[in-house]
Motif scaffolding. Sequence first.
Motif, PDB file in Angstrom:
ATOM      1  N   LEU A 116       0.827  -1.307   0.118  1.00 40.53           N
ATOM      2  CA  LEU A 116       0.032  -0.019  -0.127  1.00 40.53           C
ATOM      3  C   LEU A 116       0.996   1.248  -0.046  1.00 40.53           C
ATOM      4  CD1 LEU A 116      -2.763  -1.119   2.574  1.00 40.53           C
ATOM      5  CD2 LEU A 116      -2.981  -0.429   0.118  1.00 40.53           C
ATOM      6  N   ALA A 123      -3.789   5.153   3.330  1.00 44.35           N
ATOM      7  CA  ALA A 123      -3.834   4.382   2.091  1.00 44.35           C
ATOM      8  C   ALA A 123      -4.865   3.350   1.958  1.00 44.35           C
ATOM      9  CB  ALA A 123      -2.535   3.996   1.793  1.00 44.35           C
ATOM     10  N   SER A 167      -6.291   0.409  -1.255  1.00 44.63           N
ATOM     11  CA  SER A 167      -5.816   0.134  -2.486  1.00 44.63           C
ATOM     12  C   SER A 167      -6.833   0.562  -3.353  1.00 44.63           C
ATOM     13  CB  SER A 167      -6.040  -1.373  -2.432  1.00 44.63           C
ATOM     14  OG  SER A 167      -6.044  -2.292  -3.678  1.00 44.63           O
ATOM     15  N   LYS A 168      -6.288   0.942  -4.688  1.00 48.27           N
ATOM     16  CA  LYS A 168      -7.075   1.435  -5.732  1.00 48.27           C
ATOM     17  C   LYS A 168      -8.303   0.765  -5.924  1.00 48.27           C
ATOM     18  CE  LYS A 168      -3.449   3.968  -8.349  1.00 48.27           C
ATOM     19  NZ  LYS A 168      -2.545   4.001  -7.242  1.00 48.27           N
ATOM     20  N   GLN A 193     -11.107   1.668  -3.474  1.00 50.45           N
ATOM     21  CA  GLN A 193     -11.321   3.159  -3.205  1.00 50.45           C
ATOM     22  C   GLN A 193     -12.640   3.280  -3.629  1.00 50.45           C
ATOM     23  OE1 GLN A 193      -8.147   5.572  -5.133  1.00 50.45           O
ATOM     24  NE2 GLN A 193      -6.570   4.576  -3.370  1.00 50.45           N
ATOM     25  N   GLU A 237       0.022   3.039  -3.472  1.00 53.88           N
ATOM     26  CA  GLU A 237      -0.880   4.219  -3.359  1.00 53.88           C
ATOM     27  C   GLU A 237      -0.312   5.190  -2.657  1.00 53.88           C
ATOM     28  OE1 GLU A 237      -3.513   3.124  -4.630  1.00 53.88           O
ATOM     29  OE2 GLU A 237      -2.858   0.760  -4.436  1.00 53.88           O
TER      30      GLU A 237
END
Length: 143
Positions: free
Chosen positions: A17, A80, A82-83, A86, A21
């Motif tokens: 992360l 942070a 994780s994409k 999100q 990120e």
Amino acid sequence: MIIRNAKVNDSEAIKDLCENELEYQTDLSLVKSQLSFITSHSDQQIIIVAEDNNLVVGFVHAQLYITLYSAPSLNILGLAVSKKYQKQGIGKTLMAKIESLALKNDIHQIRLNSGVERISAHRFYESVGYIHNKDQARYGKII
């Protein structure tokens, strides 16, 4: 989704992360060492993780911030998610957990710094009630 205190065996996920990120390059042994220290000094620092199906998908790291000129506060050192996770409320949940812990410990202020280029992070912080209240230059020295 489970929100819990971080453990040393979360090191690899937290390292990923940080790199993916937050764009901080680090190595696993350093993250493990730091996480081991932080989890054994929980009176000064807190790391909360969000876990989905045994996978750590986000974290928030806060430190007790004591100065001579203001009441104690918490300083967010990292957040942070994780994409892939999100925009699902995980960051908001992590920040709410830190705020709850602060209030439980009679701390009524939380602060954080965010790089000027991180516009989407700024929008997120504003969406959960944080106010941009200061610009400053950061200095450092490796000794």
